[in-house]
Design an enzyme around this catalytic site. Structure first.
Site, PDB file in Angstrom:
ATOM      1  N   GLY A 270       0.837  -1.192   0.000  1.00 54.61           N
ATOM      2  CA  GLY A 270       0.000   0.000   0.000  1.00 54.61           C
ATOM      3  C   GLY A 270       0.874   1.245   0.000  1.00 54.61           C
ATOM      4  O   GLY A 270       2.056   1.192   0.349  1.00 54.61           O
ATOM      5  N   CYS A 271       0.295   2.378  -0.372  1.00 53.70           N
ATOM      6  CA  CYS A 271       1.083   3.617  -0.457  1.00 53.70           C
ATOM      7  C   CYS A 271       1.522   4.098   0.921  1.00 53.70           C
ATOM      8  O   CYS A 271       2.718   4.358   1.141  1.00 53.70           O
ATOM      9  CB  CYS A 271       0.287   4.684  -1.189  1.00 53.70           C
ATOM     10  SG  CYS A 271      -1.395   4.925  -0.580  1.00 53.70           S
ATOM     11  N   TYR A 272       0.599   4.207   1.859  1.00 50.53           N
ATOM     12  CA  TYR A 272       0.982   4.628   3.208  1.00 50.53           C
ATOM     13  C   TYR A 272       1.952   3.632   3.868  1.00 50.53           C
ATOM     14  O   TYR A 272       2.961   4.039   4.445  1.00 50.53           O
ATOM     15  CB  TYR A 272      -0.266   4.782   4.089  1.00 50.53           C
ATOM     16  CG  TYR A 272      -1.192   5.922   3.738  1.00 50.53           C
ATOM     17  CD1 TYR A 272      -0.757   7.247   3.794  1.00 50.53           C
ATOM     18  CD2 TYR A 272      -2.518   5.673   3.376  1.00 50.53           C
ATOM     19  CE1 TYR A 272      -1.631   8.297   3.499  1.00 50.53           C
ATOM     20  CE2 TYR A 272      -3.391   6.709   3.082  1.00 50.53           C
ATOM     21  CZ  TYR A 272      -2.947   8.026   3.136  1.00 50.53           C
ATOM     22  OH  TYR A 272      -3.808   9.060   2.852  1.00 50.53           O
ATOM     23  N   PRO A 273       1.670   2.339   3.817  1.00 49.33           N
ATOM     24  CA  PRO A 273       2.599   1.375   4.428  1.00 49.33           C
ATOM     25  C   PRO A 273       4.006   1.436   3.840  1.00 49.33           C
ATOM     26  O   PRO A 273       4.984   1.186   4.544  1.00 49.33           O
ATOM     27  CB  PRO A 273       1.944   0.022   4.152  1.00 49.33           C
ATOM     28  CG  PRO A 273       0.500   0.324   4.058  1.00 49.33           C
ATOM     29  CD  PRO A 273       0.444   1.658   3.365  1.00 49.33           C
ATOM     30  N   THR A 274       4.130   1.762   2.533  1.00 45.93           N
ATOM     31  CA  THR A 274       5.465   1.862   1.932  1.00 45.93           C
ATOM     32  C   THR A 274       6.320   2.860   2.703  1.00 45.93           C
ATOM     33  O   THR A 274       7.479   2.585   3.044  1.00 45.93           O
ATOM     34  CB  THR A 274       5.361   2.278   0.450  1.00 45.93           C
ATOM     35  OG1 THR A 274       4.687   1.261  -0.284  1.00 45.93           O
ATOM     36  CG2 THR A 274       6.746   2.492  -0.160  1.00 45.93           C
TER      37      THR A 274
END
Length: 455
Positions: free
Chosen positions: A256-260
């Site tokens: 995911g974008c935030y988890p990256t």
């Protein structure tokens, strides 16, 4: 009678002599015809080897010349034959038959010469054709076939844009009427070397079930398989050796974008023993509105909307499980995401108290060194200078959209040793390293292609 006999014999001898002379002329005629055919053959061969455009015209001229020479030879023979008696005529007929046979043999030899002379040209052309076909077949074998299931969505469109101009990838595309056809999708999923799923979670789970072979690489951009067994987390920079796992995998879950951003900041600290598993963390983040898909894009581009909005107040964001698992913290952070009035870009920040860190690592320098050492050889992840402020907007504001349309991920450490606090910050494109860029990077690795292609 005794005197008459020599006279008869003489007449007969003269006839034979004339027949012999006529035969000689026939042989010479046949030889001239044969030489003419050989000249034609040589001309054709030279034209074939040089690739001359007037090859046919030269050949016709040579054929006409040889026919004219043959007619002249026959006319000369007929004139001589009319002066001979019947015996000479019969003798000439016999010799003419032999001459005809000789001429045919000469013509056949000329034809064989033509074939022998022309053979190198034909062989060269055949070799060139075979080589071209072999090269084309080799390129086709080297070309990887990719199917984007859900290419009309936000992420799918960006993946397609990154792939469609490449020379090492061939896209399998369904027309609009077949994109939701189960059998058409099944065929495409099993025909491709790699399938990139840009679908909602349930649709992605159904798509994976359609893959009936063990060779297709599946890269899923949804949250469906990010913590599932048997799937490789698609963040090549996650830890030493993880890139090799991505290369060898047939099932890759795109982060995911935030988890990256969160995992890139915290995983090195956990691996180094600076941050302990089970640490209670918070995450604050802002993303461009394209992260909400077509529905949110429509709101921000066509309707009245708020300039900025926080969300996730139920504290059950779908990214929490992968944050806990792949950071190795094992505990879900308190996550407060938000959306701003800009299309692409993202800033993720993790605040820390030094009390949360290992006793020998409670300094700005140690935090910064840990991140820099982890990513010093990375192509796409970089660590900015400690406490750098000079490139911020008006010396204070970090733009979230600075890395739009790239696969880059920038990490920063801002720390105050006297206050014993720090903020770790990640900046990336939510549609780049946070979605389509990561998918293409993972595809490149899994298919054995240049990791940077299309990025």
């Amino acid at each position: 009678m005794i005197r008459a006999a020599p006279s008869a014999f003489g007449v007969h001898a003269v006839a034979i002599a004339r027949a012999g002379a006529s035969a000689t002329r026939d042989a010479r005629c046949a030889m001239r015809a044969s030489l003419a055919l050989v000249r034609v053959a040589r001309a054709r061969a030279r034209a074939a080897l040089c690739g001359a455009t007037d090859r046919s015209r030269v050949a016709r001229r040579r054929r006409i010349t040889s026919r004219r020479d043959a007619r002249r030879a026959r006319a000369s023979d007929d004139d001589g034959a009319r002066d001979d008696d019947d015996l000479a005529t019969r003798a000439m007929t016999t010799v003419a038959t032999r001459a005809t046979t000789t001429a045919r043999a000469g013509a056949s030899a000329g034809a064989r010469t033509t074939r022998r002379v022309a053979t190198p040209a034909r062989d060269a052309a055949t070799t060139a054709t075979t080589t071209t076909r072999a090269r084309r077949d080799a390129r086709a074998r080297a070309m990887k076939r990719v199917f984007i299931d859900g290419e009309a969505g936000t992420t799918g469109l960006q993946v397609r844009e990154r792939l469609e101009a490449r020379g090492d990838v061939e896209l399998i595309q369904l027309d609009e009427g077949s994109r939701k056809n189960l059998e058409a999708r099944r065929a495409a999923l099993n025909e491709c070397d790699a399938a990139i799923l840009c679908l909602p979670d349930q649709a992605a789970e159904e798509a994976v079930k359609l893959v009936e072979n063990e060779t297709t690489v599946v890269i899923d951009a949804s949250t469906a398989f990010r913590v599932a067994d048997g799937w490789t987390y698609g963040f090549p920079e996650l830890a030493p050796g993880h890139r090799e796992l991505v290369k060898a995998s047939k099932r890759i879950s795109n982060p995911g974008c935030y988890p990256t951003g969160f995992i890139a900041l915290t995983r090195p600290l956990v691996d180094a023993g600076i941050l302990s598993p089970g640490a209670a963390l918070t995450v604050n983040a802002v993303s461009g509105y394209t992260g909400g898909g077509k529905a949110l894009i429509k709101v921000y581009e066509e309707e009245e909307h708020e300039p900025w909005g926080a969300y996730g107040f139920n504290l059950e964001h779908k990214h929490l499980p992968e944050m806990a698992k792949w950071s190795m913290i094992g505990r879900e952070p308190i996550f407060m995401p938000s959306v701003g009035s800009f299309a692409q870009g993202m800033v993720v920040s993790v605040p820390l108290h030094y009390d949360q860190l290992a006793a020998d690592a409670r300094s700005a320098k140690r935090l910064h060194e840990c991140l820099r050492e982890r990513y010093e050889s990375s192509t796409y992840v970089s660590v900015r200078d400690l406490n750098r402020m000079d490139d911020l907007e008006r010396g204070a504001f970090m733009r979230p959209d600075s890395l739009a349309n790239t696969n880059k991920l920038e990490l920063s450490v801002y720390a105050n040793d006297s206050k014993r606090t720090a903020v770790l910050v990640a900046r990336l494109d939510n549609l780049g390293k946070g979605a389509s860029g990561a998918a293409v990077q993972n595809m490149n690795l899994a298919l054995g292609l240049d990791e940077t292609m299309g990025l």
